[in-house]
Design a protein around this motif. Structure first.
Motif, PDB file in Angstrom:
ATOM      1  N   VAL A 115      71.001  25.085  83.976  1.00 62.13           N
ATOM      2  CA  VAL A 115      70.104  25.085  82.820  1.00 62.13           C
ATOM      3  C   VAL A 115      69.923  23.652  82.334  1.00 62.13           C
ATOM      4  O   VAL A 115      70.901  22.929  82.132  1.00 62.13           O
ATOM      5  N   LYS A 116      68.668  23.246  82.161  1.00 58.50           N
ATOM      6  CA  LYS A 116      68.379  21.886  81.714  1.00 58.50           C
ATOM      7  C   LYS A 116      67.414  21.904  80.531  1.00 58.50           C
ATOM      8  O   LYS A 116      66.463  22.685  80.516  1.00 58.50           O
ATOM      9  N   ALA A 117      67.650  21.019  79.577  1.00 60.24           N
ATOM     10  CA  ALA A 117      66.731  20.860  78.439  1.00 60.24           C
ATOM     11  C   ALA A 117      65.593  19.936  78.850  1.00 60.24           C
ATOM     12  O   ALA A 117      65.290  18.946  78.185  1.00 60.24           O
ATOM     13  N   LYS A 118      64.985  20.276  79.985  1.00 54.86           N
ATOM     14  CA  LYS A 118      63.813  19.567  80.467  1.00 54.86           C
ATOM     15  C   LYS A 118      62.680  20.584  80.524  1.00 54.86           C
ATOM     16  O   LYS A 118      62.876  21.751  80.201  1.00 54.86           O
ATOM     17  N   SER A 119      61.519  20.140  80.923  1.00 53.49           N
ATOM     18  CA  SER A 119      60.382  21.053  80.939  1.00 53.49           C
ATOM     19  C   SER A 119      59.661  20.970  82.274  1.00 53.49           C
ATOM     20  O   SER A 119      59.793  20.000  83.015  1.00 53.49           O
ATOM     21  N   PHE A 120      58.889  22.016  82.574  1.00 52.49           N
ATOM     22  CA  PHE A 120      58.100  22.029  83.798  1.00 52.49           C
ATOM     23  C   PHE A 120      56.899  22.946  83.602  1.00 52.49           C
ATOM     24  O   PHE A 120      56.853  23.745  82.658  1.00 52.49           O
ATOM     25  N   THR A 121      55.921  22.783  84.448  1.00 55.70           N
ATOM     26  CA  THR A 121      54.816  23.740  84.519  1.00 55.70           C
ATOM     27  C   THR A 121      54.860  24.354  85.911  1.00 55.70           C
ATOM     28  O   THR A 121      55.004  23.639  86.914  1.00 55.70           O
ATOM     29  N   PRO A 122      54.771  25.676  85.998  1.00 53.03           N
ATOM     30  CA  PRO A 122      54.976  26.361  87.285  1.00 53.03           C
ATOM     31  C   PRO A 122      54.033  25.912  88.391  1.00 53.03           C
ATOM     32  O   PRO A 122      54.378  25.987  89.571  1.00 53.03           O
ATOM     33  N   ASP A 123      52.831  25.454  88.038  1.00 49.78           N
ATOM     34  CA  ASP A 123      51.872  25.088  89.081  1.00 49.78           C
ATOM     35  C   ASP A 123      51.931  23.616  89.482  1.00 49.78           C
ATOM     36  O   ASP A 123      51.053  23.118  90.189  1.00 49.78           O
ATOM     37  N   ASP A 124      52.979  22.905  89.033  1.00 57.12           N
ATOM     38  CA  ASP A 124      53.135  21.491  89.393  1.00 57.12           C
ATOM     39  C   ASP A 124      53.799  21.392  90.776  1.00 57.12           C
ATOM     40  O   ASP A 124      55.012  21.536  90.906  1.00 57.12           O
ATOM     41  N   ASP A 125      52.986  21.149  91.790  1.00 57.70           N
ATOM     42  CA  ASP A 125      53.497  21.108  93.168  1.00 57.70           C
ATOM     43  C   ASP A 125      54.358  19.878  93.440  1.00 57.70           C
ATOM     44  O   ASP A 125      55.094  19.840  94.430  1.00 57.70           O
ATOM     45  N   TYR A 126      54.229  18.866  92.608  1.00 56.19           N
ATOM     46  CA  TYR A 126      54.945  17.608  92.859  1.00 56.19           C
ATOM     47  C   TYR A 126      55.999  17.322  91.790  1.00 56.19           C
ATOM     48  O   TYR A 126      56.369  16.184  91.565  1.00 56.19           O
ATOM     49  N   LEU A 127      56.484  18.368  91.128  1.00 56.68           N
ATOM     50  CA  LEU A 127      57.486  18.189  90.073  1.00 56.68           C
ATOM     51  C   LEU A 127      58.761  17.555  90.624  1.00 56.68           C
ATOM     52  O   LEU A 127      59.261  16.566  90.090  1.00 56.68           O
ATOM     53  N   LEU A 128      59.289  18.101  91.700  1.00 53.47           N
ATOM     54  CA  LEU A 128      60.581  17.670  92.248  1.00 53.47           C
ATOM     55  C   LEU A 128      60.430  16.815  93.510  1.00 53.47           C
ATOM     56  O   LEU A 128      61.172  15.851  93.693  1.00 53.47           O
ATOM     57  N   ILE A 129      59.499  17.177  94.351  1.00 54.31           N
ATOM     58  CA  ILE A 129      59.240  16.428  95.590  1.00 54.31           C
ATOM     59  C   ILE A 129      57.877  15.752  95.451  1.00 54.31           C
ATOM     60  O   ILE A 129      56.862  16.416  95.260  1.00 54.31           O
ATOM     61  N   GLY A 130      57.871  14.421  95.512  1.00 56.95           N
ATOM     62  CA  GLY A 130      56.649  13.663  95.298  1.00 56.95           C
ATOM     63  C   GLY A 130      55.664  13.778  96.450  1.00 56.95           C
ATOM     64  O   GLY A 130      55.945  14.392  97.489  1.00 56.95           O
ATOM     65  N   LYS A 131      54.512  13.181  96.266  1.00 52.75           N
ATOM     66  CA  LYS A 131      53.440  13.254  97.268  1.00 52.75           C
ATOM     67  C   LYS A 131      53.848  12.600  98.582  1.00 52.75           C
ATOM     68  O   LYS A 131      53.315  12.930  99.640  1.00 52.75           O
ATOM     69  N   ARG A 132      54.787  11.663  98.512  1.00 53.97           N
ATOM     70  CA  ARG A 132      55.235  10.986  99.736  1.00 53.97           C
ATOM     71  C   ARG A 132      56.390  11.705 100.422  1.00 53.97           C
ATOM     72  O   ARG A 132      56.930  11.233 101.420  1.00 53.97           O
ATOM     73  N   GLY A 133      56.803  12.839  99.850  1.00 55.57           N
ATOM     74  CA  GLY A 133      57.816  13.650 100.522  1.00 55.57           C
ATOM     75  C   GLY A 133      59.250  13.410 100.104  1.00 55.57           C
ATOM     76  O   GLY A 133      60.164  14.062 100.618  1.00 55.57           O
ATOM     77  N   GLY A 134      59.494  12.486  99.171  1.00 51.68           N
ATOM     78  CA  GLY A 134      60.857  12.234  98.700  1.00 51.68           C
ATOM     79  C   GLY A 134      61.102  12.885  97.352  1.00 51.68           C
ATOM     80  O   GLY A 134      60.163  13.282  96.646  1.00 51.68           O
ATOM     81  N   ILE A 135      62.383  13.002  96.983  1.00 52.48           N
ATOM     82  CA  ILE A 135      62.717  13.563  95.676  1.00 52.48           C
ATOM     83  C   ILE A 135      62.232  12.607  94.588  1.00 52.48           C
ATOM     84  O   ILE A 135      62.462  11.401  94.653  1.00 52.48           O
ATOM     85  N   VAL A 136      61.562  13.142  93.568  1.00 51.43           N
ATOM     86  CA  VAL A 136      61.123  12.342  92.420  1.00 51.43           C
ATOM     87  C   VAL A 136      62.356  11.731  91.771  1.00 51.43           C
ATOM     88  O   VAL A 136      63.339  12.440  91.485  1.00 51.43           O
ATOM     89  N   SER A 137      62.339  10.424  91.543  1.00 47.02           N
ATOM     90  CA  SER A 137      63.552   9.698  91.139  1.00 47.02           C
ATOM     91  C   SER A 137      64.205  10.263  89.880  1.00 47.02           C
ATOM     92  O   SER A 137      65.436  10.333  89.790  1.00 47.02           O
ATOM     93  N   SER A 138      63.399  10.687  88.910  1.00 51.77           N
ATOM     94  CA  SER A 138      63.974  11.182  87.649  1.00 51.77           C
ATOM     95  C   SER A 138      64.727  12.499  87.835  1.00 51.77           C
ATOM     96  O   SER A 138      65.568  12.863  87.012  1.00 51.77           O
ATOM     97  N   TRP A 139      64.437  13.220  88.924  1.00 52.95           N
ATOM     98  CA  TRP A 139      65.104  14.499  89.174  1.00 52.95           C
ATOM     99  C   TRP A 139      66.281  14.370  90.136  1.00 52.95           C
ATOM    100  O   TRP A 139      67.067  15.312  90.298  1.00 52.95           O
ATOM    101  N   LYS A 140      66.401  13.227  90.753  1.00 51.72           N
ATOM    102  CA  LYS A 140      67.427  13.052  91.786  1.00 51.72           C
ATOM    103  C   LYS A 140      68.851  13.366  91.290  1.00 51.72           C
ATOM    104  O   LYS A 140      69.584  14.124  91.942  1.00 51.72           O
ATOM    105  N   PRO A 141      69.278  12.812  90.143  1.00 54.37           N
ATOM    106  CA  PRO A 141      70.649  13.100  89.693  1.00 54.37           C
ATOM    107  C   PRO A 141      70.891  14.586  89.464  1.00 54.37           C
ATOM    108  O   PRO A 141      71.980  15.092  89.772  1.00 54.37           O
ATOM    109  N   TYR A 142      69.901  15.304  88.947  1.00 56.96           N
ATOM    110  CA  TYR A 142      70.075  16.724  88.646  1.00 56.96           C
ATOM    111  C   TYR A 142      70.181  17.549  89.921  1.00 56.96           C
ATOM    112  O   TYR A 142      71.002  18.473  90.011  1.00 56.96           O
ATOM    113  N   LEU A 143      69.375  17.227  90.910  1.00 61.75           N
ATOM    114  CA  LEU A 143      69.394  17.992  92.158  1.00 61.75           C
ATOM    115  C   LEU A 143      70.660  17.716  92.963  1.00 61.75           C
ATOM    116  O   LEU A 143      71.236  18.635  93.571  1.00 61.75           O
TER     117      LEU A 143
END
Length: 649
Positions: A115-143
């Motif tokens: 459980v995280k006090a962060k937010s997301f929108t379900p249709d965001d295809d690039y929330l966790l994995i960016g367009k270049r195929g790597g983990i989005v840096s701000s999410w890396k520690p959580y994952l």
């Protein structure tokens, strides 16, 4: 028992050297830990409690936080059941220890829910994995945190089939009841522990659910398979084994220093009262002596994107830099980024304390301003759990403003202030009405410091459009008059009294070496006071002698204090907003929380007013302190204006 926990694993990912310095009282640590403070600022505990309601009849394992074996034994006993839900399940094996937010067991099928006090929108295809195929840096520690949890659980129960999830606030959903965030109140328990007083018993009582979950099982598997790495030279399992061994043996990792990590290191000691982990790293790895530590380093250069590359090439000090290395470009109409960087470098290397000012540019800019001048500052909060029906998670809350007026004859009036200190009240429309009343009496120029106020007005604009307020059209017109639309706004506008950004003016025309490259008002104000004879002479006198009114400070209050020939920042003269912590300590501690760029101290105080049960005298005391903080912000803007006025004469 020295075990590698989730928090220590995360610390090791940041920099393995930190595992040697953590929890040692002899070392400075600017990122202190206080769960109560973090709960007030972030709302994480409330989101966690709300998440648990989605999984009712779970068993909470609490107490004995440092008795890892006892917690593990409790968990093992519960896991003998075929089907069970556990909150804060504990797992201990081979010197590794984790606790999970929510664990759902159905036979050998497991749901691991973080459980995280962060937010997301379900249709965001690039929330966790960016367009270049790597983990989005701000999410890396959580994952990687979830991957570590899964790894430890799987060691304990190899036959389990584990699905991993993130549960967060869903920004596409709206609350369907009023006072939702008041159903989860924060209380202190025992020695610096935090608990939640829950006012509801079932998920049905909270109306529409505002939390959602995202399946991250495939990403976690990719981390375990080393498709995604945190450090290129460490596999996932190697990092766990490496960090565990370091911490258990209490050994220094000798991990290579780097620009980004060392720049933000919390184990730095400025006053020398405690040991400095930063200093020890550079002594061990680079053989630095006091001579090197006393030299100006590249860490604090303004917006220094080349820092990582240059550091890796062995350039650590400002006197190693040249105009060519910086890529100096001088522009006629403003201070370019590279010009500002070079001014900072050149002045520090040459011990030049003189101010740079583009007098012609600044004079031309100031000639456009219309008296009387209005200076405003907002204090705001974003909360995961909405206040009112029809609001989404992380809606902006504007709970306070201060307003100073500078008249053409030099009179300075603290004209208006507003605060909402009532728990559970959504203040934004009352706030904008009060601001409208304060500013609509004339057409004088309005000033803000940085873009925050314009962003907040854009947010309130959207809230008004969706509202049923009787005067919403009038309030919308007012917002459009004093602001401009954001790039992503569907409706475009630029008001005839669009606020002037004093922060932007300072960046374009002025550089004071005493700010050490910072454009924060908390650095620019004391630098201006130190450099201006006019400000020194004026503000060394009490308020009633210099034609400055105040709503929160006595007539005999003096803003200028000098200690050891150094001007003391007026911000250090303000009362504490949280249990004796300084504003700087609060900001450092909360620096990694999403949505907190600055203003963490005021935001935390507001959280305290909202979510804790306080006596009236405590509410009054905290409210008065907030008034003083906000008043200083707008008076600081006035002082900076006076400094600019002095410079162009």
């Amino acid at each position: 028992m020295r075990v590698l926990t989730k928090s220590r694993f995360k610390l090791g990912l940041e920099c393995p050297n930190k595992l040697y310095y953590t929890n040692k009282k002899e070392y400075e640590n600017t990122k202190l830990s206080d769960p109560f403070l973090e709960a007030l600022a972030e709302g994480g505990f409330q989101v966690e409690e709300l998440a648990r309601m989605h999984y009712p009849n779970g068993v909470l394992i609490e107490g004995n936080d440092w008795d890892y074996q006892h917690l593990w034994e409790q968990t093992k006993e519960l896991l003998k059941l075929e089907n069970v839900i556990i909150y804060e399940a504990a797992f201990l094996i081979d010197g590794l220890f984790i606790r999970t937010d929510i664990l759902v067991k159905k036979g050998n099928s497991i749901e691991l829910i973080e459980v995280k006090a962060k937010s997301f929108t379900p249709d965001d295809d690039y929330l966790l994995i960016g367009k270049r195929g790597g983990i989005v840096s701000s999410w890396k520690p959580y994952l990687f945190d979830i991957a570590f949890q899964k790894y430890v659980i799987q060691l304990c129960f190899p036959k389990w089939i584990i699905q991993s999830y993130l549960m967060m606030a869903d920004k596409s959903k709206k609350a369907s009841i009023n006072g939702l965030n008041q159903l989860f109140r924060i209380s202190r328990k025992g020695e610096n522990r935090t608990g939640i007083l829950k006012m509801v018993n079932s998920i049905e009582e909270i109306g529409n659910p505002i939390l959602g979950r995202k399946n991250v099982t495939e990403i976690i598997q990719a981390i375990e398979d080393n498709t995604f790495k945190y450090h290129e030279n460490l596999t996932f399992v190697d990092s766990i084994n490496f960090f565990r061994e370091l911490y258990q043996k209490d050994e220094y990792a000798n991990w290579k220093t780097s620009f980004s990590t060392c720049k933000s290191c919390e184990f730095k000691s400025e006053d020398g009262k405690l040991k400095s982990g930063f200093k020890e790293c550079f002594t061990r790895q680079h053989n630095w002596t006091e001579n090197e530590f006393n030299k100006s380093k590249i860490f604090d250069i303004y917006y220094f994107l080349k820092g990582n590359k240059l550091f890796d090439e062995g350039i650590y000090f400002k006197d190693q830099l040249s105009e060519d290395i910086i890529g100096l470009k001088i522009e006629s109409e403003k201070l370019s980024t590279s010009h500002r960087q070079w001014l900072q470098i050149e002045k520090e290397v040459n011990s030049d304390k003189s101010i740079y000012v583009d007098k012609d540019g600044l004079k031309e800019e100031m000639s456009k301003w219309i008296f009387p001048l209005h200076f405003i500052d907002f204090e705001t909060s974003t909360v995961a759990i909405p206040f009112n029906n029809n609001l989404k998670p992380y809606e902006q809350i504007a709970f306070q403003f201060s307003h100073h007026i500078y008249y053409e004859n030099g009179k300075i009036e603290h004209a208006n202030e507003y605060i909402n200190n009532k728990a559970g009240v959504f203040p934004n429309f009352e706030f904008i009405r009060a601001l409208k009343t304060a500013l609509e009496k004339d057409n004088g120029t309005i000033f803000r410091y940085s873009n925050h106020e314009n962003s907040i007005l854009n947010s309130i604009y959207v809230q008004l459009v969706d509202s049923n307020e009787d005067d919403k059209e009038e309030l919308i017109k007012f917002i459009q008059c004093i602001s401009h639309s954001k790039t992503e706004s569907a409706t475009k506008w630029k008001g005839k009294r669009d606020m002037v950004d004093l922060w932007d003016v300072e960046k374009r025309y002025y550089y004071n070496p005493l700010t050490k490259g910072s454009n924060s008002i908390k650095e620019v104000l004391p630098a201006s006071l130190s450099s201006s004879n006019y400000l020194k002479e004026k503000y060394s006198k009490p308020l009633n002698q210099i034609n400055v009114s105040s709503k929160n400070f006595p007539d005999d209050h003096v803003w200028l204090e000098i200690e050891n020939d150094i001007v003391k920042s007026p911000y250090k003269m303000l009362p504490s907003l949280f249990d004796g912590w300084s504003e700087e300590q609060i900001e450092n501690t909360l620096s990694e929380i999403e949505n907190i760029d600055n203003g963490g101290a005021a935001l935390t105080a507001y959280g305290k007013l909202q979510y804790t049960d306080m006596e009236q005298h405590e509410i009054d005391e905290l409210t008065n302190a907030l008034f003083k903080y906000c008043e200083l912000d707008t008076l600081a803007m006035v002082m900076i204006y006076e400094h600019f006025k002095e410079l162009i004469k």
